[in-house]
Design a protein around this motif. Structure first.
Motif, PDB file in Angstrom:
ATOM      1  N   GLY A 135       7.914   5.457  -6.436  1.00 54.16           N
ATOM      2  CA  GLY A 135       9.266   5.708  -6.933  1.00 54.16           C
ATOM      3  C   GLY A 135      10.268   6.290  -5.957  1.00 54.16           C
ATOM      4  N   LYS A 136       9.974   6.252  -4.652  1.00 55.83           N
ATOM      5  CA  LYS A 136      11.018   6.685  -3.707  1.00 55.83           C
ATOM      6  C   LYS A 136      11.984   5.519  -3.526  1.00 55.83           C
ATOM      7  N   THR A 137      13.250   5.738  -3.858  1.00 57.39           N
ATOM      8  CA  THR A 137      14.243   4.678  -3.674  1.00 57.39           C
ATOM      9  C   THR A 137      15.400   5.244  -2.872  1.00 57.39           C
ATOM     10  N   ILE A 179       0.779  17.880  -2.700  1.00 60.74           N
ATOM     11  CA  ILE A 179      -0.200  16.990  -2.065  1.00 60.74           C
ATOM     12  C   ILE A 179       0.430  15.697  -1.509  1.00 60.74           C
ATOM     13  N   ARG A 180       1.544  15.255  -2.094  1.00 55.97           N
ATOM     14  CA  ARG A 180       2.180  14.028  -1.584  1.00 55.97           C
ATOM     15  C   ARG A 180       2.610  14.196  -0.126  1.00 55.97           C
ATOM     16  N   LYS A 181       2.841  15.455   0.260  1.00 57.23           N
ATOM     17  CA  LYS A 181       3.238  15.693   1.661  1.00 57.23           C
ATOM     18  C   LYS A 181       2.139  15.276   2.634  1.00 57.23           C
ATOM     19  N   ASN A 182       0.877  15.212   2.144  1.00 59.22           N
ATOM     20  CA  ASN A 182      -0.209  14.765   3.038  1.00 59.22           C
ATOM     21  C   ASN A 182       0.074  13.379   3.613  1.00 59.22           C
ATOM     22  N   LEU A 183       0.855  12.583   2.855  1.00 57.48           N
ATOM     23  CA  LEU A 183       1.179  11.229   3.319  1.00 57.48           C
ATOM     24  C   LEU A 183       2.029  11.255   4.583  1.00 57.48           C
ATOM     25  N   ASN A 184       2.553  12.426   4.919  1.00 59.09           N
ATOM     26  CA  ASN A 184       3.394  12.513   6.118  1.00 59.09           C
ATOM     27  C   ASN A 184       2.578  12.640   7.408  1.00 59.09           C
ATOM     28  N   VAL A 219       0.813  -1.222   0.000  1.00 59.29           N
ATOM     29  CA  VAL A 219       0.000   0.000   0.000  1.00 59.29           C
ATOM     30  C   VAL A 219       0.844   1.268   0.000  1.00 59.29           C
ATOM     31  N   ASP A 220       2.162   1.116   0.157  1.00 57.42           N
ATOM     32  CA  ASP A 220       2.968   2.333   0.290  1.00 57.42           C
ATOM     33  C   ASP A 220       4.325   2.243  -0.416  1.00 57.42           C
ATOM     34  N   ALA A 221       5.262   1.475   0.174  1.00 59.22           N
ATOM     35  CA  ALA A 221       6.665   1.599  -0.255  1.00 59.22           C
ATOM     36  C   ALA A 221       6.919   1.258  -1.726  1.00 59.22           C
ATOM     37  N   ASP A 279      -5.390   4.959  -3.579  1.00 55.21           N
ATOM     38  CA  ASP A 279      -5.231   6.283  -2.958  1.00 55.21           C
ATOM     39  C   ASP A 279      -3.797   6.775  -3.158  1.00 55.21           C
ATOM     40  N   LYS A 280      -2.847   5.868  -2.899  1.00 57.64           N
ATOM     41  CA  LYS A 280      -1.437   6.289  -3.044  1.00 57.64           C
ATOM     42  C   LYS A 280      -1.123   6.589  -4.508  1.00 57.64           C
ATOM     43  N   ILE A 281      -1.638   5.755  -5.415  1.00 54.58           N
ATOM     44  CA  ILE A 281      -1.375   5.982  -6.853  1.00 54.58           C
ATOM     45  C   ILE A 281      -1.914   7.355  -7.275  1.00 54.58           C
TER      46      ILE A 281
HETATM   47  N1  GLY Z   1       5.784   6.938   2.006  1.00 55.94           N
HETATM   48  C1  GLY Z   1       5.464   8.253   1.683  1.00 55.94           C
HETATM   49  C2  GLY Z   1       5.662   8.584   0.250  1.00 55.94           C
HETATM   50  O1  GLY Z   1       5.838   7.710  -0.561  1.00 55.94           O
HETATM   51  O2  GLY Z   1       5.673   9.739  -0.099  1.00 55.94           O
END
Ligand code: GLY
Length: 360
Positions: free
Chosen positions: A138-140, A232-237, A132-134, A218-220
């Motif tokens: 594309g965060k590596t 808006i991605r900062k909302n995930l924080n 659902v997240d990692a 939701d994450k996509i």
């Molecule tokens: N795990 C938070 C993000 O992918 O931005």
């Protein structure tokens, strides 16, 4: 196709999520002349046999195995992957199959993006957190010099294939880490998901495929709008500013806690701070806290740890020009980001958590 399988054939990333996703992706894998699988030692033991069984026709050149755990998400293990890719004569048309949880997708995505200036990779997450997240967005990267994710880049895999079949191999602590993130989507953007979860303990849930599809979508949605975390991605924080400080505090004190437990505590404090900044209804705050308490044990913290936690928070990547910015809830189901919060209120949020007071 049915509603337990979600397929999004898009660029730069395509997604197949739900029951049967592995079998569905077999044809897609056949286009690569050469493929190598990356796993860690736990995944090699518990998930690789399932992967092989579900994809009997998939032809790969070899398996690279790394040591498991966040402490091993380092340069040494990256060099090991690069060495193995070199030894197997992997070229730029080859594929790296990244099979594993968040640590494997972080380091595997990083190794693939940097090897020969970039080879293709596909993420096959095996943990709830990965699903659902990692694995999405594309965060590596790797940890460096005692800082988490200090070196890395945004680099998307070409596909993310999420099959809940691997969840049967999951330990309880990994369920918790993923579940904290699932709850977070409900809180920041998805009241329907929240309603599906409300009042349930994660062990009682039987519709995981549906829930994973919802949370992953939701994450996509977020990363398609804001790949590089400018808005808006900062909302995930949400829950993570205090949550990361709590996680680092326990790691430093030699009693590591799970990511999920720390984020759950962070979400309680940050929901309380949100309720003060946005004055949302007490009943919503109670509902959030009840749900988190139902699924996660509280930490026994005392006031003496607050200065350490505040110090750790000041080192967070989210601090800009010395100011602490939070992602908060305007109300249940709607997050906002880049909200400057006074240190006094942050301290009170921690005091609220420690005192376990009812909302007033
Ligand atoms: N795990 C938070 C993000 O992918 O931005």
């Amino acid at each position: 196709m049915n509603d337990s399988l979600f397929v999004l054939d898009s660029k730069p990333v395509s997604y197949v999520i739900g029951e049967g996703a592995l079998a569905f992706s077999e044809k897609n894998l056949a286009q690569y002349k050469q493929a190598v699988i990356l796993v860690d030692e736990n995944v090699e033991k518990h998930c690789l046999p399932v992967f092989r069984e579900k994809l009997p026709l998939f032809n790969y050149k070899g398996v690279i195995s790394i040591q498991s755990g966040e402490q091993k998400k380092n340069l040494e293990q990256t060099v090991h992957i690069w060495n193995e890719l070199t030894r197997m004569q992997v070229d730029r048309d080859s594929l790296l199959v990244v099979l594993g949880g968040g640590v494997v997708s972080d380091i595997g995505g990083f190794a693939a993006a940097t090897f020969k200036r970039g080879i293709k990779s596909i993420n096959f997450p095996t943990t709830l957190l990965g699903m659902v997240d990692a694995a999405i967005g594309g965060k590596t990267g790797i940890d460096f010099s005692n800082f988490k994710n200090q070196v890395g880049l945004f680099a998307n895999p070409c596909s993310v294939i999420v099959d809940p079949v691997f969840l049967s191999t999951l330990e309880d602590k990994h369920w918790q880490s993923g579940f904290a993130e699932v709850l977070k989507y409900g809180l920041i953007m998805d009241r329907e998901l929240w309603r599906m979860l409300k009042g349930k303990h994660y062990r009682e849930i039987d519709e995981w495929s549906k829930i994973i599809i919802k949370a992953a979508r939701d994450k996509i949605d977020i990363v398609r709008h804001d790949a590089h975390e400018k808005g808006i991605r900062k909302n995930l924080n949400f829950g993570h500013t205090l949550g990361h400080a709590i996680e680092s505090y326990f790691l430093k004190s030699g009693k590591p806690v799970t990511h999920g437990q720390a984020i759950a505590a962070g979400m309680i404090c940050e929901a309380w701070i949100s309720s003060k900044v946005y004055e949302f209804e007490c009943i919503q705050l109670e509902e959030i806290i009840e749900m988190i308490d139902l699924n996660f044990d509280r930490f026994n913290l005392d006031e003496s740890v607050i200065p350490d936690l505040l110090d750790l928070m000041r080192q967070d990547k989210k601090v800009r020009e010395g100011k602490l910015r939070f992602s908060l809830l305007r109300k249940l189901g709607k997050a906002v980001h880049d909200i400057e919060v006074d240190m006094k209120l942050v301290r009170e949020g921690l005091q609220f958590y420690i005192a376990r007071e009812k909302c007033s």
